[in-house]
Scaffold this active site. Structure first.
Site, PDB file in Angstrom:
ATOM      1  N   GLY A  13       3.002  -3.795  -4.086  1.00 16.97           N
ATOM      2  CA  GLY A  13       2.793  -4.184  -5.482  1.00 16.97           C
ATOM      3  C   GLY A  13       2.867  -2.971  -6.385  1.00 16.97           C
ATOM      4  NE  ARG A  14      -2.130   1.261  -6.595  1.00 21.94           N
ATOM      5  CZ  ARG A  14      -3.231   1.054  -7.330  1.00 21.94           C
ATOM      6  NH1 ARG A  14      -3.278   1.483  -8.577  1.00 21.94           N
ATOM      7  NH2 ARG A  14      -4.267   0.428  -6.822  1.00 21.94           N
ATOM      8  N   GLY A  68       0.788  -1.228   0.000  1.00 23.02           N
ATOM      9  CA  GLY A  68       0.000   0.000   0.000  1.00 23.02           C
ATOM     10  C   GLY A  68       0.817   1.274   0.000  1.00 23.02           C
ATOM     11  CB  CYS A 120     -20.815   2.231 -27.408  1.00 25.05           C
ATOM     12  SG  CYS A 120     -20.111   1.791 -28.984  1.00 25.05           S
ATOM     13  CD  GLU A 137       1.633  -8.835   2.030  1.00 21.21           C
ATOM     14  OE1 GLU A 137       2.106  -9.969   1.904  1.00 21.21           O
ATOM     15  OE2 GLU A 137       0.474  -8.615   2.437  1.00 21.21           O
ATOM     16  CE1 TYR A 151      -3.489  -4.400  -7.648  1.00 25.48           C
ATOM     17  CE2 TYR A 151      -1.941  -2.596  -7.432  1.00 25.48           C
ATOM     18  CZ  TYR A 151      -2.483  -3.762  -6.951  1.00 25.48           C
ATOM     19  OH  TYR A 151      -2.035  -4.296  -5.781  1.00 25.48           O
TER      20      TYR A 151
HETATM   21  C1  LIG Z   1      -3.134  -5.930  -2.827  1.00 27.88           C
HETATM   22  C2  LIG Z   1      -2.373  -6.330  -1.638  1.00 27.88           C
HETATM   23  C3  LIG Z   1      -1.045  -5.920  -1.479  1.00 27.88           C
HETATM   24  C4  LIG Z   1      -0.369  -4.963  -2.416  1.00 27.88           C
HETATM   25  O1  LIG Z   1      -0.910  -3.694  -2.309  1.00 27.88           O
HETATM   26  P1  LIG Z   1      -0.299  -2.458  -3.151  1.00 27.88           P
HETATM   27  O2  LIG Z   1      -1.228  -1.339  -2.893  1.00 27.88           O
HETATM   28  O3  LIG Z   1      -0.262  -2.881  -4.579  1.00 27.88           O
HETATM   29  O4  LIG Z   1       1.081  -2.213  -2.630  1.00 27.88           O
HETATM   30  C5  LIG Z   1      -0.349  -6.413  -0.397  1.00 27.88           C
HETATM   31  N1  LIG Z   1      -0.927  -7.262   0.492  1.00 27.88           N
HETATM   32  C6  LIG Z   1      -2.190  -7.664   0.368  1.00 27.88           C
HETATM   33  C7  LIG Z   1      -2.767  -8.590   1.361  1.00 27.88           C
HETATM   34  C8  LIG Z   1      -2.968  -7.211  -0.687  1.00 27.88           C
HETATM   35  O5  LIG Z   1      -4.241  -7.589  -0.791  1.00 27.88           O
END
Ligand SMILES: *Cc1c(COP(=O)(O)O)cnc(C)c1O
Length: 386
Positions: free
Chosen positions: A264-265, A228, A335, A262, A364
Site C-alpha cells: 500500500g504505502r 510492507g 492547542c 499487497e 496513511y
Molecule cells: C496494511 C496491510 C497491507 C499494506 O501494508 P503497507 O505497509 O501499506 O504496504 C497489506 N496487507 C495487510 C494484511 C495489511 O494489513
C-alpha cells in the site's frame, strides 16, 4: 524533488486562499506504478494487489487500476467502496474481526479471495456459504514468529493464526466442501528493504509449502506474501528496489504456484503532498517555531510515526516575522504540544507567508487523521493530471 505540476498548483492555491490542500500528482503515481509493474513482470513474478487502506481515494484507485492485478480490502466499507469504484477489479478481503455481514457482502460483491484470520471466522464463513449455496476460495493467514528486528512495524497481535492454531482449520475445511483452500497468506511486518523482503517471502513459502504438503493439499497453490515494502521518510529518494525484489522473489516460485503481494504505502505515498503556508514565526524558551495553517489533524503521519515529515519550503513575499540560520520546529494550529510536523530542522530561513509542501503524503495521511479536532476548516483536495 517537488514536481513542476505540484509547485505551480501550490502557488495557485495560495493565491486563491485554498490552503491547506492535499495535492496528488496522478501522472507521477502512474509512472511509479508502471515501473513497479514492469519490475514484477518477470516469469514467476508476483501479482500485485494494492492495499486500499493506504489511500482509497477514487482518483487514486482509478489511476492505479491499469497497473495492478487487483485490490486488497480490509473492511466491508472498503469492499463496497472499491467495488463501486472499480466494478471489474479482482478483490482480496483480509483483516481481523470480520463480521457475518461483511462475509456475506464478500460473497455478494464477488470477492476472489478471502484471507481467513481465525478458525472461528472459517467456521462462520463455512456456515454462510452453505446457507447461500455458494462456493468460496480462501487463503489461510498465518502469523509466523520469526525474527522481525529492524522493521518499522511488526504485525504482533491478532493477525492471522500461529502455526498451532491453524491446525484447527483442517477439520473445518474437511467438513466444508464449499470452502476451497487455495493457499497461504501472511503479512508479517512493514518497512523491509528488498533483500529482507525476499528473505521473509522465502520464509512464508517454506512454511506454507510444507504445511500444505502435510495436510495433503492438491492442485495449484497461491502464496500472498503481504505488503510492507520499505518507505524511508528520512530519505525520500531512496525507494524500495522493486527490480531486485521482483527478480529474486520470482526465482523462488515453483511451477504451479502463484505468488502475490499487497503493498500500500510504497505505491501511493510519493504521489501526495500536503501544502500549507506559514502563519507565524516566533521563539519560545529558546526554541524557534513556525506555525503553519492546518495541522496534524489533517495528516497524522508524523505523529504516528514519530518522525520529521519531509517538506519543501517555497519562498513567499516576506515582510513578516522570519528566522534565519536556526533550527526550527514546524507545528500546526492545534492547542497541543503534539501537533508537530518536524522538530529542530535546519532551514536557511523561514518566514510568514512561505509555502510549505510536505511530501510523502499520499498514504496513511488524511484517511488516518482525526479531522474534526478543533474544528478548523478541512483541507481542499486536488488530483492533478498532466
Ligand atoms: C496494511 C496491510 C497491507 C499494506 O501494508 P503497507 O505497509 O501499506 O504496504 C497489506 N496487507 C495487510 C494484511 C495489511 O494489513
Amino acid at each position: 524533488m517537488i514536481t513542476r505540476l505540484v509547485e505551480d498548483k501550490a502557488k495557485a492555491l495560495a493565491t486563491s486562499a485554498e490552503l491547506p490542500a492535499f495535492v496528488y500528482d496522478l501522472t507521477a503515481l502512474r509512472e511509479h506504478a508502471a515501473e513497479v509493474k514492469t519490475a514484477l513482470s518477470v516469469p514467476g513474478g508476483p501479482e500485485i494487489f494494492y492495499a486500499a487502506k493506504a489511500n482509497p481515494d477514487v482518483p487514486i484507485l482509478q489511476a492505479l487500476a491499469p497497473y495492478v492485478d487487483g485490490i486488497e480490502v480490509a473492511s466491508g466499507g472498503e469492499l463496497a467502496h472499491v467495488r463501486e469504484t472499480l466494478p471489474d477489479a479482482r478483490l482480496a478481503f483480509g483483516g481481523p474481526g470480520k463480521t457475518d455481514r461483511e462475509l456475506e457482502l464478500a460473497l455478494e460483491l464477488g470477492v476472489e479471495r478471502i484471507h481467513v484470520e481465525s478458525p472461528h471466522e472459517l467456521a462462520r464463513l463455512a456456515r454462510i456459504v452453505d446457507a447461500a449455496g455458494q462456493d468460496v476460495d480462501v487463503l489461510l493467514r498465518v502469523n509466523l514468529a520469526g525474527d522481525r528486528s529492524g522493521v518499522a512495524l511488526a504485525m504482533i497481535g491478532p493477525f492471522g493464526m500461529d502455526p498451532d492454531l491453524i491446525e484447527t482449520c483442517r477439520e473445518i475445511l474437511t467438513a466444508s466442501p464449499r470452502v476451497h483452500l487455495r493457499g497461504i497468506h501472511a503479512h508479517l511486518a512493514s518497512g523491509l528493504d528488498a533483500s529482507a523482503m525476499v528473505r521473509q517471502s522465502a520464509e512464508i513459502l517454506d512454511w506454507g509449502r510444507s504445511w500444505l504438503d502435510k495436510i495433503g493439499h492438491e492442485g495449484p497453490r497461491e502464496f500472498n506474501v503481504g505488503g510492507g515494502m520499505a518507505v524511508d521518510y528520512g530519505s525520500p529518494n531512496d525507494r524500495f528496489d522493486w527490480k531486485q525484489y521482483g527478480q529474486d522473489v520470482a526465482a523462488l516460485a515453483r511451477p504451479g504456484e502463484t505468488l502475490r503481494i499487497e503493498p500500500g504505502r510504497s505505491i501511493s505515498v510519493y504521489s501526495g503532498w500536503y501544502i500549507t503556508d506559514v502563519l507565524d514565526v516566533k521563539q519560545a524558551h529558546g526554541q524557534w517555531y513556525a506555525v503553519v495553517r492546518g495541522g496534524t489533524m489533517h495528516i497524522r503521519t508524523p505523529v504516528t510515526k514519530q518522525h520529521n515529515h519531509p517538506f519543501v519550503a517555497l519562498k513567499g513575499s516576506g515582510g513578516g516575522p522570519q528566522v534565519t540560520d536556526q533550527a526550527v520546529t514546524l507545528v500546526g494550529q492545534l492547542c497541543t504540544p503534539k501537533d508537530v510536523f518536524a522538530r529542530d530542522v535546519s532551514t536557511e530561513s523561514i518566514a510568514v507567508g512561505d509555502l510549505i509542501a510536505f511530501s510523502m503524503a499520499g498514504a496513511y495521511a488524511w484517511n488516518i487523521s482525526h479531522h474534526d479536532f478543533l474544528m478548523h476548516p478541512k483541507p481542499t483536495f486536488h488530483y492533478l493530471d498532466a
